[in-house]
Design a protein around this motif. Structure first.
Motif, PDB file in Angstrom:
ATOM      1  N   ARG A   9       0.891  -1.217  -0.031  1.00  0.00           N
ATOM      2  CA  ARG A   9       0.182  -0.124   0.051  1.00  0.00           C
ATOM      3  C   ARG A   9       0.864   1.357  -0.014  1.00  0.00           C
ATOM      4  O   ARG A   9       2.004   1.441   0.824  1.00  0.00           O
ATOM      5  N   LYS A  10       0.387   2.157  -0.684  1.00  0.00           N
ATOM      6  CA  LYS A  10       1.241   3.743  -0.831  1.00  0.00           C
ATOM      7  C   LYS A  10       1.066   4.130   0.346  1.00  0.00           C
ATOM      8  O   LYS A  10      -0.150   4.542   0.718  1.00  0.00           O
ATOM      9  N   GLN A  11       1.851   4.729   0.945  1.00  0.00           N
ATOM     10  CA  GLN A  11       1.627   5.296   2.133  1.00  0.00           C
ATOM     11  C   GLN A  11       1.425   6.776   2.019  1.00  0.00           C
ATOM     12  O   GLN A  11       1.718   7.541   1.100  1.00  0.00           O
ATOM     13  N   PRO A  12       0.840   7.648   2.923  1.00  0.00           N
ATOM     14  CA  PRO A  12       0.746   9.111   2.689  1.00  0.00           C
ATOM     15  C   PRO A  12       1.839   9.851   2.359  1.00  0.00           C
ATOM     16  O   PRO A  12       1.656  11.009   1.496  1.00  0.00           O
ATOM     17  N   ASP A  13       3.303   9.346   2.811  1.00  0.00           N
ATOM     18  CA  ASP A  13       4.428  10.126   2.409  1.00  0.00           C
ATOM     19  C   ASP A  13       4.847   9.771   0.811  1.00  0.00           C
ATOM     20  O   ASP A  13       5.977  10.164   0.340  1.00  0.00           O
ATOM     21  N   GLY A  14       4.072   8.694   0.290  1.00  0.00           N
ATOM     22  CA  GLY A  14       4.472   8.403  -0.974  1.00  0.00           C
ATOM     23  C   GLY A  14       5.340   7.139  -0.998  1.00  0.00           C
ATOM     24  O   GLY A  14       5.635   6.557  -2.223  1.00  0.00           O
ATOM     25  N   ASN A  15       5.715   6.797  -0.042  1.00  0.00           N
ATOM     26  CA  ASN A  15       6.631   5.394   0.101  1.00  0.00           C
ATOM     27  C   ASN A  15       5.523   4.198  -0.032  1.00  0.00           C
ATOM     28  O   ASN A  15       4.381   4.478   0.628  1.00  0.00           O
ATOM     29  N   TRP A  16       5.902   3.138  -0.511  1.00  0.00           N
ATOM     30  CA  TRP A  16       5.274   2.016  -0.552  1.00  0.00           C
ATOM     31  C   TRP A  16       5.597   0.860   0.576  1.00  0.00           C
ATOM     32  O   TRP A  16       6.925   0.934   0.997  1.00  0.00           O
ATOM     33  N   LYS A  17       4.628   0.228   1.505  1.00  0.00           N
ATOM     34  CA  LYS A  17       5.067  -0.420   2.506  1.00  0.00           C
ATOM     35  C   LYS A  17       4.082  -1.744   2.349  1.00  0.00           C
ATOM     36  O   LYS A  17       2.984  -1.731   1.815  1.00  0.00           O
TER      37      LYS A  17
END
Length: 186
Positions: free
Chosen positions: A156-164
């Protein structure tokens, strides 16, 4: 990052992949397209799109980091609310719980995996991969031990733009079973 810029980057990545595949194919004196190991091949897979390429790339970076740094790297790839489901184990909920259980050294245990496929959701902010994994360690007598099985990872793409990773699940199976699910060639 603007959508047009992302499209340009993905086009460059696909072009580089195709150029590398063409060079390897020419060296091998083969007319068959050759994709980089573990990556989707746009010449033989009609489902390749920017989302699938992104998910394969995330898995490759995740796997490389875990192979180099072990359990601590495994846990770092999870979202704060991530869940790890291990074969026959209680769920590990949250990155802190995952980090407590993922305490192996890469010298003592080598975990490798290869995605078989990836699908990005229509919103472009969540997707999944699945494939085969292997774990290599030694028993108390120093004899090699191999575990293997299937995995599924939801990204899932995180609010900061990174994927986790928000969910990682694995189920053990015999080592030879890894060949059962290879997709037929073109």
């Amino acid at each position: 990052m603007p959508v047009a810029f992302k499209s340009v980057l993905c086009t460059i990545a696909v072009t580089a992949t195709l150029a590398g595949a063409a060079g390897r194919a020419a060296k091998a004196q083969s007319l068959e397209p050759v994709a980089p190991s573990g990556a989707p091949n746009p010449l033989s897979d009609p489902t390749v799109n920017n989302g699938k390429i992104l998910l394969f790339d995330l898995e490759a970076r995740f796997a490389k980091d875990v192979l180099e740094r072990g359990g601590s790297a495994f846990a770092e790839w999870f979202a704060e609310d991530g869940v790890a489901l291990g074969n026959g184990e209680a769920p590990k909920i949250g990155r802190v719980a995952i980090a407590k259980s993922a305490n192996w050294s890469p010298k003592a245990y080598q975990l490798t995996w290869t995605p078989t496929d990836a699908v990005m959701g229509p919103s472009g902010d969540i997707g999944y991969t699945w494939g085969h994994f292997e774990g290599h360690s030694k028993d108390a007598n120093g004899n090699p031990v191999t575990t293997s099985g299937r995995f599924m990872t939801i990204w899932r793409k995180q609010p900061d733009g990174n994927w986790k990773v928000v969910l990682d699940a694995g189920a053990n199976e015999p080592a030879a079973a890894g060949d059962c699910c290879k997709l037929p060639g073109p």
